[in-house]
Design a protein around this motif. Structure first.
Motif, PDB file in Angstrom:
ATOM      1  N   GLU A 188      11.634  44.786  70.615  1.00  0.00           N
ATOM      2  CA  GLU A 188      10.999  43.583  71.116  1.00  0.00           C
ATOM      3  C   GLU A 188      10.808  43.740  72.619  1.00  0.00           C
ATOM      4  O   GLU A 188      11.662  44.287  73.312  1.00  0.00           O
ATOM      5  N   ASP A 189       9.690  43.268  73.120  1.00  0.00           N
ATOM      6  CA  ASP A 189       9.279  43.535  74.501  1.00  0.00           C
ATOM      7  C   ASP A 189       9.876  42.489  75.450  1.00  0.00           C
ATOM      8  O   ASP A 189       9.560  41.300  75.350  1.00  0.00           O
ATOM      9  N   GLY A 200      16.075  46.557  82.180  1.00  0.00           N
ATOM     10  CA  GLY A 200      17.227  46.382  81.299  1.00  0.00           C
ATOM     11  C   GLY A 200      16.847  45.781  79.962  1.00  0.00           C
ATOM     12  O   GLY A 200      15.838  46.156  79.365  1.00  0.00           O
ATOM     13  N   PHE A 201      17.657  44.852  79.503  1.00  0.00           N
ATOM     14  CA  PHE A 201      17.421  44.183  78.238  1.00  0.00           C
ATOM     15  C   PHE A 201      17.900  42.747  78.388  1.00  0.00           C
ATOM     16  O   PHE A 201      18.644  42.413  79.312  1.00  0.00           O
ATOM     17  N   LEU A 202      17.471  41.900  77.477  1.00  0.00           N
ATOM     18  CA  LEU A 202      17.889  40.503  77.523  1.00  0.00           C
ATOM     19  C   LEU A 202      18.177  40.005  76.110  1.00  0.00           C
ATOM     20  O   LEU A 202      17.730  40.592  75.121  1.00  0.00           O
ATOM     21  N   HIS A 234      13.948  44.520  74.916  1.00  0.00           N
ATOM     22  CA  HIS A 234      14.156  45.632  75.842  1.00  0.00           C
ATOM     23  C   HIS A 234      12.916  45.867  76.683  1.00  0.00           C
ATOM     24  O   HIS A 234      11.788  45.726  76.208  1.00  0.00           O
ATOM     25  N   THR A 235      13.139  46.238  77.929  1.00  0.00           N
ATOM     26  CA  THR A 235      12.019  46.601  78.788  1.00  0.00           C
ATOM     27  C   THR A 235      11.601  48.039  78.495  1.00  0.00           C
ATOM     28  O   THR A 235      12.400  48.868  78.031  1.00  0.00           O
ATOM     29  N   GLU A 236      10.346  48.329  78.785  1.00  0.00           N
ATOM     30  CA  GLU A 236       9.862  49.702  78.633  1.00  0.00           C
ATOM     31  C   GLU A 236      10.695  50.662  79.478  1.00  0.00           C
ATOM     32  O   GLU A 236      11.026  51.781  79.039  1.00  0.00           O
ATOM     33  N   GLN A 237      11.084  50.241  80.680  1.00  0.00           N
ATOM     34  CA  GLN A 237      11.840  51.106  81.563  1.00  0.00           C
ATOM     35  C   GLN A 237      13.201  51.454  80.980  1.00  0.00           C
ATOM     36  O   GLN A 237      13.663  52.605  81.074  1.00  0.00           O
ATOM     37  N   HIS A 238      13.894  50.467  80.375  1.00  0.00           N
ATOM     38  CA  HIS A 238      15.196  50.746  79.763  1.00  0.00           C
ATOM     39  C   HIS A 238      15.051  51.767  78.643  1.00  0.00           C
ATOM     40  O   HIS A 238      15.849  52.707  78.527  1.00  0.00           O
ATOM     41  N   VAL A 239      14.029  51.596  77.820  1.00  0.00           N
ATOM     42  CA  VAL A 239      13.809  52.526  76.711  1.00  0.00           C
ATOM     43  C   VAL A 239      13.532  53.929  77.239  1.00  0.00           C
ATOM     44  O   VAL A 239      14.116  54.919  76.772  1.00  0.00           O
ATOM     45  N   VAL A 277       6.005  37.267  67.998  1.00  0.00           N
ATOM     46  CA  VAL A 277       7.053  38.022  68.682  1.00  0.00           C
ATOM     47  C   VAL A 277       6.431  39.348  69.112  1.00  0.00           C
ATOM     48  O   VAL A 277       5.982  40.137  68.270  1.00  0.00           O
ATOM     49  N   PHE A 278       6.380  39.585  70.416  1.00  0.00           N
ATOM     50  CA  PHE A 278       5.715  40.772  70.941  1.00  0.00           C
ATOM     51  C   PHE A 278       6.700  41.939  71.032  1.00  0.00           C
ATOM     52  O   PHE A 278       7.864  41.765  71.380  1.00  0.00           O
ATOM     53  N   GLY A 279       6.190  43.127  70.719  1.00  0.00           N
ATOM     54  CA  GLY A 279       7.053  44.299  70.735  1.00  0.00           C
ATOM     55  C   GLY A 279       6.314  45.543  71.198  1.00  0.00           C
ATOM     56  O   GLY A 279       5.114  45.509  71.504  1.00  0.00           O
ATOM     57  N   ILE A 280       7.050  46.642  71.250  1.00  0.00           N
ATOM     58  CA  ILE A 280       6.497  47.944  71.630  1.00  0.00           C
ATOM     59  C   ILE A 280       6.881  48.955  70.562  1.00  0.00           C
ATOM     60  O   ILE A 280       8.054  49.033  70.163  1.00  0.00           O
ATOM     61  N   LEU A 281       5.906  49.708  70.082  1.00  0.00           N
ATOM     62  CA  LEU A 281       6.158  50.827  69.189  1.00  0.00           C
ATOM     63  C   LEU A 281       6.158  52.112  70.016  1.00  0.00           C
ATOM     64  O   LEU A 281       5.252  52.332  70.822  1.00  0.00           O
TER      65      LEU A 281
END
Length: 312
Positions: A251-252, A258-260, A269-274, A301-305
């Motif tokens: 989830e974006d 970091g993450f929240l 999670h942020t792209e940077q943390h990943v 719910v927005f996310g990143i693949l």
């Protein structure tokens, strides 16, 4: 896990809790709090009653009462079946934990298993397994020898990838989800595992299962039940052959590093943390795409693949 499923063992307390639930469903949260207080006077050490009381108190803006109930709940239930620690973090009474309680996640999916496919796919527009399989196919139109499906659930990703795999292994924390996956007959191995743990305790290398055995690793819609991705990505790195692919969703969380913890009690999670955790474990990002993972309460719910590759 719904706390209303758990009886207090006292008929009068249960009856007052039922009346409180009806009041809460009508939006009368202060009145529901009063009735739950009466129920808890009869059964003060009722964990499900405490979490229900805390929920009503929060909705009635009685935050201190909610916090006291959740702290009492943690004293009674250190394994934290109801996720009290997460709820306290959302109320600002605790730091956001790096990981959710494993017992909470396990119980959540054990209870959800029978209706998981219908609820997620048919009603919430969930398409992450198909989208991840398409991402893999666009980058690597080939057959895979060994695939580890982390957090395999009922086998939704397994169904998408099975015809391109020699050996498909599925791992999940919930035995009820594993049982549903077993019914589909897709997997060559199904085993219980905990992705929040270090490799020796994770279950991914039990019974002689080798490290570095996989040429594809997936984690479809599972990492949102983890906070810091360090352990999960260490496990992926230990599973991966050089050149192996790692396909997963998060989830974006937007900007930041970091993450929240979201109100849903899932992590974003942020792209940077990943990217940071991938790099630490020898993965390069090949492709990422932003998408809508599912609907929740009528909202997207927005996310990143991500599709990454093991260096070497």
């Amino acid at each position: 896990m719904q706390p209303t499923q758990f009886s207090s063992g006292d008929v009068i307390a249960d009856r007052r809790a039922d009346y409180a639930r009806m009041l809460a469903e009508n939006g009368e949260h202060e009145a529901a709090v009063e009735l739950m207080e009466q129920a808890l006077e009869l059964v003060p050490d009722w964990p499900a009653g405490l979490v229900t009381f805390a929920d009503y108190a929060e909705k009635a803006s009685l935050v201190e009462k909610a916090i006291l109930a959740l702290r009492r709940l943690l004293d009674l239930d250190p394994e934290d079946l109801f996720g009290a620690q997460l709820k306290l973090a959302l109320l600002g009474a605790e730091e956001v934990p790096d990981q959710p309680p494993s017992r909470y996640v396990e119980a959540l999916f054990d209870e959800y298993a029978d209706r998981f496919d219908a609820a997620l796919v048919e009603r919430l527009g969930y398409a992450v397994p198909a989208e991840l399989a398409q991402l893999i196919a666009e980058h690597a139109d080939r057959h895979f020898e060994i695939v580890a499906d982390l957090g395999c659930g009922t086998g939704l990703f397994g169904a998408e990838i099975r015809d391109r795999v020699t050996r498909l292994e599925g791992f999940d924390l919930s035995v009820n989800m594993l049982a549903k996956a077993e019914e589909k007959g897709l997997y060559d191995l199904l085993a219980k595992s905990d992705l929040s743990l270090d490799p020796p305790g994770s279950g991914l290398f039990d019974d002689g299962l080798a490290e570095g055995r996989c040429d594809l690793i997936s984690a479809a819609d599972v990492l949102m039940y983890l906070g810091d991705l360090a352990n999960a990505f260490t496990l992926a790195g230990r599973l991966a052959k050089p050149g192996a692919l790692f396909a997963f969703s998060v989830e974006d969380a937007g900007e930041g590093d970091g993450f929240l913890l979201a109100p849903s009690l899932r992590y974003a999670h942020t792209e940077q943390h990943v990217r940071q955790r991938l790099a630490e474990n020898g993965f390069d990002v090949l492709i990422l795409t932003r998408t809508t993972i599912r609907m929740d309460g009528g909202e997207p719910v927005f996310g990143i693949l991500f599709l990454a590759s093991r260096i070497g």
